[in-house]
Design a protein around this motif. Structure first.
Motif, PDB file in Angstrom:
ATOM      1  N   LYS A 147     -55.603  44.116 -14.713  1.00 61.83           N
ATOM      2  CA  LYS A 147     -55.336  43.100 -13.689  1.00 61.83           C
ATOM      3  C   LYS A 147     -54.391  43.661 -12.618  1.00 61.83           C
ATOM      4  O   LYS A 147     -54.608  43.485 -11.423  1.00 61.83           O
ATOM      5  CB  LYS A 147     -54.730  41.867 -14.377  1.00 61.83           C
ATOM      6  CG  LYS A 147     -54.695  40.648 -13.513  1.00 61.83           C
ATOM      7  CD  LYS A 147     -54.477  39.385 -14.338  1.00 61.83           C
ATOM      8  CE  LYS A 147     -54.065  38.237 -13.441  1.00 61.83           C
ATOM      9  NZ  LYS A 147     -52.652  37.897 -13.554  1.00 61.83           N
ATOM     10  N   MET A 148     -53.344  44.356 -13.073  1.00 67.93           N
ATOM     11  CA  MET A 148     -52.354  44.903 -12.141  1.00 67.93           C
ATOM     12  C   MET A 148     -52.990  45.952 -11.217  1.00 67.93           C
ATOM     13  O   MET A 148     -52.778  45.943 -10.007  1.00 67.93           O
ATOM     14  CB  MET A 148     -51.188  45.519 -12.937  1.00 67.93           C
ATOM     15  CG  MET A 148     -50.101  46.163 -12.112  1.00 67.93           C
ATOM     16  SD  MET A 148     -49.209  45.041 -11.007  1.00 67.93           S
ATOM     17  CE  MET A 148     -48.219  44.072 -12.140  1.00 67.93           C
ATOM     18  N   VAL A 149     -53.795  46.834 -11.789  1.00 65.90           N
ATOM     19  CA  VAL A 149     -54.427  47.884 -10.976  1.00 65.90           C
ATOM     20  C   VAL A 149     -55.394  47.242  -9.973  1.00 65.90           C
ATOM     21  O   VAL A 149     -55.435  47.636  -8.798  1.00 65.90           O
ATOM     22  CB  VAL A 149     -55.149  48.931 -11.867  1.00 65.90           C
ATOM     23  CG1 VAL A 149     -55.911  49.939 -11.025  1.00 65.90           C
ATOM     24  CG2 VAL A 149     -54.139  49.652 -12.764  1.00 65.90           C
ATOM     25  N   ALA A 150     -56.144  46.235 -10.411  1.00 65.33           N
ATOM     26  CA  ALA A 150     -57.087  45.553  -9.512  1.00 65.33           C
ATOM     27  C   ALA A 150     -56.350  44.876  -8.367  1.00 65.33           C
ATOM     28  O   ALA A 150     -56.820  44.835  -7.229  1.00 65.33           O
ATOM     29  CB  ALA A 150     -57.909  44.539 -10.301  1.00 65.33           C
ATOM     30  N   GLU A 151     -55.186  44.343  -8.661  1.00 63.12           N
ATOM     31  CA  GLU A 151     -54.388  43.622  -7.649  1.00 63.12           C
ATOM     32  C   GLU A 151     -53.798  44.574  -6.614  1.00 63.12           C
ATOM     33  O   GLU A 151     -53.869  44.348  -5.419  1.00 63.12           O
ATOM     34  CB  GLU A 151     -53.221  42.942  -8.374  1.00 63.12           C
ATOM     35  CG  GLU A 151     -53.188  41.429  -8.258  1.00 63.12           C
ATOM     36  CD  GLU A 151     -52.129  40.894  -9.208  1.00 63.12           C
ATOM     37  OE1 GLU A 151     -52.542  40.216 -10.162  1.00 63.12           O
ATOM     38  OE2 GLU A 151     -50.922  41.189  -9.017  1.00 63.12           O
ATOM     39  N   VAL A 152     -53.211  45.677  -7.098  1.00 62.98           N
ATOM     40  CA  VAL A 152     -52.474  46.593  -6.213  1.00 62.98           C
ATOM     41  C   VAL A 152     -53.425  47.572  -5.500  1.00 62.98           C
ATOM     42  O   VAL A 152     -53.148  48.017  -4.399  1.00 62.98           O
ATOM     43  CB  VAL A 152     -51.386  47.378  -7.020  1.00 62.98           C
ATOM     44  CG1 VAL A 152     -50.620  48.346  -6.147  1.00 62.98           C
ATOM     45  CG2 VAL A 152     -50.422  46.397  -7.688  1.00 62.98           C
TER      46      VAL A 152
ATOM     47  N   PRO B 244     -54.060  50.800  -6.009  1.00 67.57           N
ATOM     48  CA  PRO B 244     -53.271  51.960  -5.560  1.00 67.57           C
ATOM     49  C   PRO B 244     -54.125  53.213  -5.345  1.00 67.57           C
ATOM     50  O   PRO B 244     -55.195  53.357  -5.927  1.00 67.57           O
ATOM     51  CB  PRO B 244     -52.318  52.184  -6.746  1.00 67.57           C
ATOM     52  CG  PRO B 244     -53.065  51.662  -7.929  1.00 67.57           C
ATOM     53  CD  PRO B 244     -53.931  50.553  -7.451  1.00 67.57           C
ATOM     54  N   ASP B 245     -53.606  54.123  -4.491  1.00 63.55           N
ATOM     55  CA  ASP B 245     -54.194  55.464  -4.381  1.00 63.55           C
ATOM     56  C   ASP B 245     -53.550  56.365  -5.430  1.00 63.55           C
ATOM     57  O   ASP B 245     -54.119  57.362  -5.841  1.00 63.55           O
ATOM     58  CB  ASP B 245     -53.897  56.100  -3.010  1.00 63.55           C
ATOM     59  CG  ASP B 245     -54.191  55.148  -1.887  1.00 63.55           C
ATOM     60  OD1 ASP B 245     -55.360  54.886  -1.670  1.00 63.55           O
ATOM     61  OD2 ASP B 245     -53.220  54.650  -1.254  1.00 63.55           O
ATOM     62  N   LEU B 246     -52.313  56.006  -5.766  1.00 64.91           N
ATOM     63  CA  LEU B 246     -51.555  56.818  -6.725  1.00 64.91           C
ATOM     64  C   LEU B 246     -50.890  55.914  -7.756  1.00 64.91           C
ATOM     65  O   LEU B 246     -50.222  54.942  -7.399  1.00 64.91           O
ATOM     66  CB  LEU B 246     -50.469  57.615  -5.968  1.00 64.91           C
ATOM     67  CG  LEU B 246     -49.430  58.352  -6.825  1.00 64.91           C
ATOM     68  CD1 LEU B 246     -50.072  59.480  -7.630  1.00 64.91           C
ATOM     69  CD2 LEU B 246     -48.310  58.919  -5.936  1.00 64.91           C
ATOM     70  N   ILE B 247     -51.070  56.245  -9.040  1.00 65.41           N
ATOM     71  CA  ILE B 247     -50.384  55.528 -10.127  1.00 65.41           C
ATOM     72  C   ILE B 247     -49.461  56.526 -10.810  1.00 65.41           C
ATOM     73  O   ILE B 247     -49.891  57.624 -11.180  1.00 65.41           O
ATOM     74  CB  ILE B 247     -51.396  54.990 -11.174  1.00 65.41           C
ATOM     75  CG1 ILE B 247     -52.423  54.065 -10.512  1.00 65.41           C
ATOM     76  CG2 ILE B 247     -50.666  54.263 -12.307  1.00 65.41           C
ATOM     77  CD1 ILE B 247     -53.583  53.649 -11.438  1.00 65.41           C
TER      78      ILE B 247
END
Ligand SMILES: NC(=O)c1ccc[n+]([C@@H]2O[C@H](COP(=O)([O-])OP(=O)(O)OC[C@H]3O[C@@H](n4cnc5c(N)ncnc54)[C@H](OP(=O)(O)O)[C@@H]3O)[C@@H](O)[C@H]2O)c1
Length: 293
Positions: A45-50, A52-55
């Motif tokens: 959920k967090m990755v889908a929301e943000v 990001p290009d970089l984690i």
């Protein structure tokens, strides 16, 4: 504009990373309160929301001794979550930088460990971190795994340097293990290396990297160095004697590798220089701590 997701913002490395990653783009920094890595759905959920290009994952279950009795939790956070992060990163084309540990090795070697040397963790923490590495490597994500060791920083809950300063202010004598050697690593240097690596990593050079400060020492010698440097900086100290003891005289629930030195040649070739010597970086960290008061 780069979108960055930093996981583990409140840890000792996470605090340093927040500062050095911020100038690179728009950063979303999360702690355990807003992203619990033990919850796989929350990660997705967090990755889908943000988006990001970089984690950058600086979060981990780091209680080495407690892990011996909390195997499932350590495995969920260190072993399973990194694989979910890598899958999510792969799906959206993001780069992942994940931090791992010297504890994937058993410490039976007597020359610095290469990234390709066989792993053999001695305890649950090391096993769970190794599982996390393997989960990432089983995906096609553009990911770098940075193994480090003996980490200390100004921020976070605690580390060997801060513990020595606290005990050295209270006691005249301390007994410290002298038969485990490694390379103390300052979060300031490690965070800079992660930032540089994040800008260069691509699928051709994705994989495992070793980063520690240069030089080798024992916990005993590190304690002596801490007190020498701290005295010069005016830290309040009662300590008169540091007594070298063996690991056998200081039993812990989890076994530690006796030899934890990592070969940093591979990452140094990418960064363009070898990491600073540990003593120089210890001095820098203590000066920062002294200024902070
Ligand atoms: N410290 C060392 O000597 C050392 C050596 C080799 C490798 N490493 C690796 O270096 C990395 C950074 O370590 P560090 O020293 O900065 O560790 P740290 O100070 O213990 O920070 C770890 C962070 O992870 C968070 N965390 C724990 N469980 C979580 C969960 N379920 N969900 C989300 N966040 C969670 C912790 O939050 P809470 O504070 O709320 O628990 C803490 O903020 C880790 O990958 C570690 O394995 C460390």
């Amino acid at each position: 504009m780069r979108h960055i997701l930093l996981i583990g913002k409140d840890g000792q490395l996470g605090q340093e990373l927040q500062q050095v990653l911020a100038p690179l783009g728009e950063i979303k920094s999360v702690g355990r309160d807003s992203l619990d890595l033990a919850n796989p759905e929350a990660i997705a959920k967090m990755v889908a929301e943000v988006k990001p290009d970089l984690i950058v994952n600086a979060a981990a279950y780091t209680a080495v001794d407690k892990a011996e009795t909390e195997q499932d939790l350590a495995q969920a956070i260190n072993g399973i979550a990194p694989g979910i992060l890598a899958k999510q990163a792969q799906e959206i084309g993001a780069t992942l930088i994940h931090v791992s540990t010297d504890y994937v090795f058993d410490g039976s070697q007597s020359h610095p460990y290469l990234e390709t040397d066989p792993t053999q963790p001695l305890g649950v923490y090391g096993q769970s971190k190794l599982a996390g590495e393997q989960a990432i490597l089983s995906t096609q994500a553009n990911a770098a795994i940075v193994r480090t060791a003996w980490v200390y920083g100004v921020g976070g809950k605690g580390n060997f340097v801060k513990t020595m300063l606290r005990l050295g202010a209270e006691r005249e004598e301390l007994r410290v293990v002298c038969d485990q050697v490694g390379s103390p690593t300052w979060t300031g240097d490690l965070a800079e290396a992660i930032v540089q690596l994040s800008q260069q990593i691509n699928p051709e050079i994705a994989g495992i990297y070793h980063y520690t400060n240069s030089g080798v020492t024992s916990w005993y010698d590190l304690a002596i160095a801490i007190f020498e440097e701290a005295k010069q900086l005016g830290f309040p100290l009662k300590i008169q004697r540091v007594v070298p003891i063996s690991t056998a005289e200081y039993p812990t629930p989890a076994r530690r590798p006796a030899y934890s030195v990592l070969n940093t040649q591979k990452i140094s070739a990418i960064l363009g220089s070898y990491p600073p010597h540990w003593r120089q970086s210890l001095r820098k960290m203590l000066s920062k701590l002294a200024k902070k008061g």
